[in-house]
Motif scaffolding. Structure first.
Motif, PDB file in Angstrom:
ATOM      1  N   VAL A 126      -8.361  -5.309  -6.423  1.00  0.00           N
ATOM      2  CA  VAL A 126      -9.127  -5.532  -5.192  1.00  0.00           C
ATOM      3  C   VAL A 126     -10.501  -4.897  -5.387  1.00  0.00           C
ATOM      4  O   VAL A 126     -10.665  -3.998  -6.214  1.00  0.00           O
ATOM      5  N   PRO A 127     -11.517  -5.370  -4.649  1.00  0.00           N
ATOM      6  CA  PRO A 127     -12.816  -4.707  -4.724  1.00  0.00           C
ATOM      7  C   PRO A 127     -12.672  -3.253  -4.259  1.00  0.00           C
ATOM      8  O   PRO A 127     -11.967  -2.994  -3.278  1.00  0.00           O
ATOM      9  N   GLN A 128     -13.328  -2.351  -5.002  1.00  0.00           N
ATOM     10  CA  GLN A 128     -13.222  -0.941  -4.607  1.00  0.00           C
ATOM     11  C   GLN A 128     -13.752  -0.761  -3.192  1.00  0.00           C
ATOM     12  O   GLN A 128     -14.815  -1.249  -2.845  1.00  0.00           O
ATOM     13  N   SER A 129     -12.970  -0.040  -2.365  1.00  0.00           N
ATOM     14  CA  SER A 129     -13.372   0.188  -0.974  1.00  0.00           C
ATOM     15  C   SER A 129     -12.749   1.485  -0.499  1.00  0.00           C
ATOM     16  O   SER A 129     -11.529   1.549  -0.251  1.00  0.00           O
ATOM     17  N   PHE A 130     -13.581   2.518  -0.381  1.00  0.00           N
ATOM     18  CA  PHE A 130     -13.061   3.789   0.112  1.00  0.00           C
ATOM     19  C   PHE A 130     -12.645   3.681   1.576  1.00  0.00           C
ATOM     20  O   PHE A 130     -11.705   4.354   2.007  1.00  0.00           O
ATOM     21  N   ALA A 131     -13.343   2.816   2.318  1.00  0.00           N
ATOM     22  CA  ALA A 131     -12.978   2.654   3.732  1.00  0.00           C
ATOM     23  C   ALA A 131     -11.572   2.072   3.846  1.00  0.00           C
ATOM     24  O   ALA A 131     -10.747   2.548   4.644  1.00  0.00           O
ATOM     25  N   ASN A 132     -11.287   1.005   3.068  1.00  0.00           N
ATOM     26  CA  ASN A 132      -9.949   0.419   3.092  1.00  0.00           C
ATOM     27  C   ASN A 132      -8.919   1.409   2.580  1.00  0.00           C
ATOM     28  O   ASN A 132      -7.790   1.493   3.108  1.00  0.00           O
ATOM     29  N   ALA A 133      -9.309   2.174   1.520  1.00  0.00           N
ATOM     30  CA  ALA A 133      -8.382   3.179   0.998  1.00  0.00           C
ATOM     31  C   ALA A 133      -8.043   4.190   2.081  1.00  0.00           C
ATOM     32  O   ALA A 133      -6.868   4.552   2.278  1.00  0.00           O
ATOM     33  N   ALA A 134      -9.060   4.632   2.817  1.00  0.00           N
ATOM     34  CA  ALA A 134      -8.828   5.616   3.879  1.00  0.00           C
ATOM     35  C   ALA A 134      -7.903   5.048   4.946  1.00  0.00           C
ATOM     36  O   ALA A 134      -7.024   5.751   5.476  1.00  0.00           O
ATOM     37  N   THR A 135      -8.100   3.768   5.299  1.00  0.00           N
ATOM     38  CA  THR A 135      -7.255   3.141   6.323  1.00  0.00           C
ATOM     39  C   THR A 135      -5.795   3.168   5.910  1.00  0.00           C
ATOM     40  O   THR A 135      -4.904   3.536   6.699  1.00  0.00           O
ATOM     41  N   PHE A 136      -5.522   2.796   4.667  1.00  0.00           N
ATOM     42  CA  PHE A 136      -4.130   2.718   4.227  1.00  0.00           C
ATOM     43  C   PHE A 136      -3.539   4.101   3.946  1.00  0.00           C
ATOM     44  O   PHE A 136      -2.338   4.315   4.149  1.00  0.00           O
ATOM     45  N   TYR A 137      -4.418   5.060   3.461  1.00  0.00           N
ATOM     46  CA  TYR A 137      -3.908   6.433   3.311  1.00  0.00           C
ATOM     47  C   TYR A 137      -3.473   6.967   4.683  1.00  0.00           C
ATOM     48  O   TYR A 137      -2.470   7.659   4.807  1.00  0.00           O
ATOM     49  N   ARG A 138      -4.266   6.619   5.729  1.00  0.00           N
ATOM     50  CA  ARG A 138      -3.920   7.109   7.064  1.00  0.00           C
ATOM     51  C   ARG A 138      -2.543   6.569   7.504  1.00  0.00           C
ATOM     52  O   ARG A 138      -1.753   7.303   8.104  1.00  0.00           O
ATOM     53  N   MET A 139      -2.252   5.300   7.169  1.00  0.00           N
ATOM     54  CA  MET A 139      -0.949   4.724   7.541  1.00  0.00           C
ATOM     55  C   MET A 139       0.178   5.530   6.900  1.00  0.00           C
ATOM     56  O   MET A 139       1.168   5.874   7.549  1.00  0.00           O
ATOM     57  N   GLY A 140      -0.014   5.863   5.603  1.00  0.00           N
ATOM     58  CA  GLY A 140       1.015   6.633   4.923  1.00  0.00           C
ATOM     59  C   GLY A 140       1.077   8.054   5.437  1.00  0.00           C
ATOM     60  O   GLY A 140       2.164   8.620   5.625  1.00  0.00           O
ATOM     61  N   ALA A 141      -0.097   8.643   5.670  1.00  0.00           N
ATOM     62  CA  ALA A 141      -0.147  10.032   6.098  1.00  0.00           C
ATOM     63  C   ALA A 141       0.515  10.218   7.452  1.00  0.00           C
ATOM     64  O   ALA A 141       1.233  11.191   7.692  1.00  0.00           O
ATOM     65  N   GLU A 142       0.245   9.279   8.361  1.00  0.00           N
ATOM     66  CA  GLU A 142       0.804   9.418   9.707  1.00  0.00           C
ATOM     67  C   GLU A 142       2.307   9.269   9.727  1.00  0.00           C
ATOM     68  O   GLU A 142       2.964   9.703  10.683  1.00  0.00           O
ATOM     69  N   LYS A 143       2.854   8.688   8.670  1.00  0.00           N
ATOM     70  CA  LYS A 143       4.308   8.553   8.581  1.00  0.00           C
ATOM     71  C   LYS A 143       4.905   9.595   7.630  1.00  0.00           C
ATOM     72  O   LYS A 143       6.054   9.467   7.215  1.00  0.00           O
ATOM     73  N   GLY A 144       4.069  10.604   7.268  1.00  0.00           N
ATOM     74  CA  GLY A 144       4.606  11.745   6.543  1.00  0.00           C
ATOM     75  C   GLY A 144       4.617  11.635   5.041  1.00  0.00           C
ATOM     76  O   GLY A 144       5.222  12.477   4.357  1.00  0.00           O
ATOM     77  N   VAL A 145       3.936  10.645   4.457  1.00  0.00           N
ATOM     78  CA  VAL A 145       3.876  10.561   3.002  1.00  0.00           C
ATOM     79  C   VAL A 145       2.927  11.671   2.506  1.00  0.00           C
ATOM     80  O   VAL A 145       1.734  11.657   2.826  1.00  0.00           O
ATOM     81  N   VAL A 146       3.487  12.605   1.769  1.00  0.00           N
ATOM     82  CA  VAL A 146       2.730  13.801   1.384  1.00  0.00           C
ATOM     83  C   VAL A 146       1.488  13.451   0.582  1.00  0.00           C
ATOM     84  O   VAL A 146       0.392  13.979   0.827  1.00  0.00           O
ATOM     85  N   THR A 147       1.647  12.561  -0.401  1.00  0.00           N
ATOM     86  CA  THR A 147       0.486  12.231  -1.240  1.00  0.00           C
ATOM     87  C   THR A 147      -0.597  11.550  -0.432  1.00  0.00           C
ATOM     88  O   THR A 147      -1.790  11.728  -0.702  1.00  0.00           O
ATOM     89  N   ALA A 148      -0.197  10.770   0.571  1.00  0.00           N
ATOM     90  CA  ALA A 148      -1.187  10.122   1.431  1.00  0.00           C
ATOM     91  C   ALA A 148      -1.912  11.165   2.274  1.00  0.00           C
ATOM     92  O   ALA A 148      -3.132  11.077   2.492  1.00  0.00           O
ATOM     93  N   GLN A 149      -1.181  12.140   2.762  1.00  0.00           N
ATOM     94  CA  GLN A 149      -1.801  13.199   3.543  1.00  0.00           C
ATOM     95  C   GLN A 149      -2.822  13.969   2.686  1.00  0.00           C
ATOM     96  O   GLN A 149      -3.947  14.258   3.127  1.00  0.00           O
ATOM     97  N   ALA A 150      -2.411  14.270   1.465  1.00  0.00           N
ATOM     98  CA  ALA A 150      -3.314  14.995   0.571  1.00  0.00           C
ATOM     99  C   ALA A 150      -4.563  14.181   0.283  1.00  0.00           C
ATOM    100  O   ALA A 150      -5.700  14.670   0.363  1.00  0.00           O
ATOM    101  N   SER A 151      -4.358  12.897  -0.030  1.00  0.00           N
ATOM    102  CA  SER A 151      -5.499  12.053  -0.362  1.00  0.00           C
ATOM    103  C   SER A 151      -6.425  11.866   0.824  1.00  0.00           C
ATOM    104  O   SER A 151      -7.651  11.870   0.677  1.00  0.00           O
TER     105      SER A 151
END
Length: 812
Positions: A126-151
């Motif tokens: 996919v085209p590099q996109s920190f904004a999209n990365a942040a959106t999906f990290y937030r989905m994982g983080a809010e559901k308790g995925v540790v690596t997503a929270q860290a990222s």
């Protein structure tokens, strides 16, 4: 005035304090954004192990999995994404992986969302996109995925894909850290250390670093080592610092490798081990760590821990310098200036000094200042030199302060100011710069820019002398020798002169030789004096040349008189303008002592000395002009030089000037002036002038006639062995003029003059014996003294001898 005093008050250029030394160890614990070791691509493989297959995926064909995925089975979508990600059973394709991760993520699968974020972050499929990365990290983080929270915490920390927000960063990092994520723990430690998003706390920083370090996080291990190194949040411990640096270094962390090497180089927390230090510097340098490159270069330069190799030193300094390392840039400039490991190039030296200086490197600024001062690789510019030296001096560089003090002393590039010179020299002196301390002592000794104080001069000389500064040791010797600011002690003077002399200080060697020559503070030893004078004399020290020549001339010590060496050293000093040497050399030429007699050379050197005010040379030159020796006879010139010496108080010149006035040679005849100058010389005890003054009184020439005064002056001169005076005084006693008749006194003074070879006195003494005046008649003694006088051509004595023969008196 001591001829061996360190006369200059100009600070010598300090020896450059090269920066070829281990750089102060670097740390990434400054406020830069933490860069964690996120293994982004490997995260996917980890998540693969965390996926819980509802089906036995290996027993199901790819087509069946695809069918399930298309039907909306999120587990199948996740599984198929992982298969495409890793190229398992299907051709590897990040694009297909991203497609299926997205399908699963849209259904709320937090693991898929997290891995999709990784692909967006790295631009994989996919085209590099920190904004999209942040959106999906937030989905994982809010559901308790540790690596997503860290990222997500890292994204907020660095402002990637989201607006930078330290509070949000700390929030997400803390969630991950509390679940044991080592990367998050390390980064949370950094936030506490920097006081970002939380109240600053070294203690909490150290705690989180420790948790991460114990899990093997190299960055945390390194930073924990720094905390122990500096005692921040933990009790300072070099041993613990080395332990954690070592742990990170063995994982290949370049910063830790550099710092571990520094500890080993300096024997902190472990035994000093230069080989090990060199090993770790090299490991870090090969990872392009600029500080380590500089440090390994320094070891190659010094040959510590590695075989000395200027080529390798140059290579590593250059690599480091090109990365912007200011220490390496300055050191590279010094290599170019001195031609070490590379062909010398003043232009390149100037270039690298400039790069270091412009980045604020103090030593680079100092070296650049010196380059401008001396025209190294650039047209000399005193004003530019002052600019860079001032920048370095204001940052506390003692050599720059000392050099700047010297420039203010001489008014080079700045308006001359002893006060400013004293200011900068004091700054450097307070940092124990021995050269500056010595120069500050000179200012206090002479009252330049400061209130004159021998005591302060002594204080600063002593501090510099104890540091081994030979000029200060010499100057301290001078103070002891003359008792300035300290109780006079030739013994202490000799001790400090000796220390300076042992370092080759020319003035000190000459001063110590002088003490040996006189036996002041040391046992008199002419041989030691000769040996000590030799080096400074050969090096051009004028006072040493003159004194050494005098020793050779007088044959003092075990060596025989050596006129050739005496002439040699007098000539060296004379050619440097020393009037004492010029006068002495002229005298040797005049009398042919050690050289062939040469009145022309005598006149030449007398003139040199006379023009400098040497009164003996002025008088001697007058004699040469009067007699026409080596110069054309010229009574006027003779008078001119006699008068200069006479007015300066030289009795011999005063007497000779009196003779010129008496005879009217070079001046109008004037007995009164003759008497004036005879009197001046006579009052100083000059026997010839006393005799002539007596003659003037006896005959009333230029003064009221007084045979009594004549007798007084004759008597003074006779007491000094003047034959003419003794003869004249004898005649006064014989004739009772100015004194009562006294034949015994007459006989006594005739006898004195006769024994000194005075022909008239010898004839007169013969007459005393012949006629039995003041003594019994004694023809033999009469004949003896007539004969002595006759042998000198005395006509009266010749006649008297004939008279004795005709009278049949005396022998044949």
């Amino acid at each position: 005035m001591n001829p061996y005093k360190e006369l200059t008050i100009n600070a010598q250029k300090p020896v450059k304090q090269g920066c070829f030394q281990a750089l102060i160890k670097e740390s990434i614990m400054h406020l830069q954004v933490a860069q964690l070791f996120k293994k982004s691509l490997f995260l996917i493989a980890v998540l693969l192990n965390l996926s819980f297959p509802v089906f036995g995926w290996d027993d199901i064909s790819v087509e069946e999995i695809q069918t399930l995925a298309q039907e909306g089975n999120s587990a199948a979508q996740l599984q198929l994404a992982i298969m495409y990600q890793n190229g398992q059973r299907v051709p590897q394709s990040y694009a297909e992986a991203a497609n299926y991760y997205a399908m699963a993520a849209e259904q709320g699968n937090e693991l898929a969302a997290t891995n999709l974020a990784v692909l967006y972050e790295n631009g994989l499929g996919v085209p590099q996109s920190f904004a999209n990365a942040a959106t999906f990290y937030r989905m994982g983080a809010e559901k308790g995925v540790v690596t997503a929270q860290a990222s997500l915490g890292f994204f907020y920390q660095n402002g990637q894909g989201v607006e930078q927000n330290d509070a949000q960063a700390v929030h997400w990092l803390r969630l991950a850290a509390e679940q044991g994520n080592a990367d998050a723990q390390a980064s949370l430690g950094f936030m506490y250390r920097a006081g970002r998003g939380v109240e600053r706390s070294d203690e909490l920083a150290a705690q989180w670093y420790l948790k991460s370090a114990e899990q093997g996080n190299a960055w945390a291990q390194h930073n924990l080592g720094v905390m122990f190194d500096y005692g921040r949040g933990v009790e300072q411990s070099d041993e613990q610092a080395v332990r954690w640096y070592q742990a990170a270094a063995e994982q290949g962390y370049a910063w830790a490798q550099n710092n571990l090497a520094f500890m080993l180089e300096n024997g902190r927390g472990a035994s000093r081990n230069m080989r090990e230090a060199a090993y770790w510097y090299l490991q870090a340098a090969q990872q392009n760590h600029a500080g380590a490159q500089n440090n390994i270069a320094a070891l190659y330069l010094r040959g510590e821990g590695v075989e000395q190799n200027y080529d390798e030193a140059f290579r590593w300094f250059k690599i480091s310098a090109e990365q912007g390392n200011v220490w390496a840039q300055n050191s590279l400039g010094e290599l170019y200036e001195n031609g070490l490991g590379v062909e010398a190039s003043a232009t390149e030296a100037f270039h690298w000094y400039t790069r270091a200086a412009e980045q604020g490197h103090i030593a680079g600024q100092f070296n650049l200042g010196i380059a401008y001062l001396e025209g190294i690789g650039v047209a000399a510019s005193a004003s530019d030199a002052v600019h860079w030296l001032t920048r370095a001096a204001e940052q506390g560089e003692p050599n720059a302060q000392a050099q700047l003090g010297a420039l203010y002393l001489d008014g080079i590039g700045v308006e001359q100011s002893y006060a400013q010179a004293a200011h900068y020299l004091r700054l450097a002196s307070d940092q124990d710069n021995a050269s500056a301390q010595n120069q500050l002592g000179v200012l206090f000794e002479n009252g330049l820019g400061v209130e004159q104080s021998y005591e302060q001069a002594f204080r600063w000389y002593l501090r510099a002398a104890r540091s081994g500064n030979m000029s200060a040791q010499n100057n301290l010797g001078v103070l002891y020798q003359y008792g300035h600011g300290v109780e006079q002690s030739n013994e202490e003077a000799a001790r400090w002169y000796q220390l300076a002399a042992d370092q080759g200080h020319s003035n000190a060697q000459a001063a110590l030789a002088f003490l040996y020559q006189r036996g002041d503070g040391v046992a008199q030893d002419f041989d030691a004096a000769v040996a000590l004078y030799q080096a400074p004399a050969d090096a051009g020290n004028v006072a040493a040349q003159v004194n050494l020549a005098k020793l050779y001339l007088a044959s003092q010590g075990s060596s025989p008189r050596n006129l050739e060496r005496a002439v040699h050293y007098f000539k060296l000093a004379a050619e440097q303008g020393d009037m004492t040497a010029q006068g002495s050399l002229a005298e040797l030429y005049e009398y042919g002592d050690g050289v062939k007699k040469n009145y022309e050379r005598a006149a030449f050197w007398y003139l040199k000395a006379a023009e400098q005010g040497d009164i003996w040379s002025q008088a001697s030159l007058g004699i040469l002009y009067e007699d026409g020796l080596g110069v054309e006879r010229n009574f006027t010139e003779a008078v001119r030089w006699y008068k200069q010496a006479a007015e300066a108080g030289l009795a011999a010149a005063q007497s000779n000037l009196g003779l010129m006035y008496r005879a009217g040679r070079g001046v109008q005849q004037n007995d009164q002036e003759a008497v004036r100058w005879y009197s001046a010389a006579a009052e100083q005890g000059f026997a010839g002038a006393q005799t002539n003054l007596g003659f003037m009184y006896e005959n009333g020439f230029g003064v009221a006639q007084s045979e009594a005064m004549a007798a007084q002056w004759y008597e003074k001169a006779a007491a000094q062995g003047n034959a003419n005076a003794a003869n004249n005084l004898a005649m006064l006693f014989e004739q009772g003029r100015g004194v009562a008749v006294n034949y015994q006194q007459a006989l006594r003074y005739y006898q004195q003059a006769a024994e000194l070879g005075h022909a008239g006195a010898q004839n007169n003494l013969g007459l005393m014996f012949y006629n039995g005046v003041g003594v019994d008649v004694n023809d033999q003694e009469a004949q003896r003294w007539f004969a002595e006088a006759a042998a000198q051509g005395h006509e009266g004595a010749l006649n008297n001898l004939d008279m004795m023969r005709e009278a049949g008196r005396g022998g044949r």
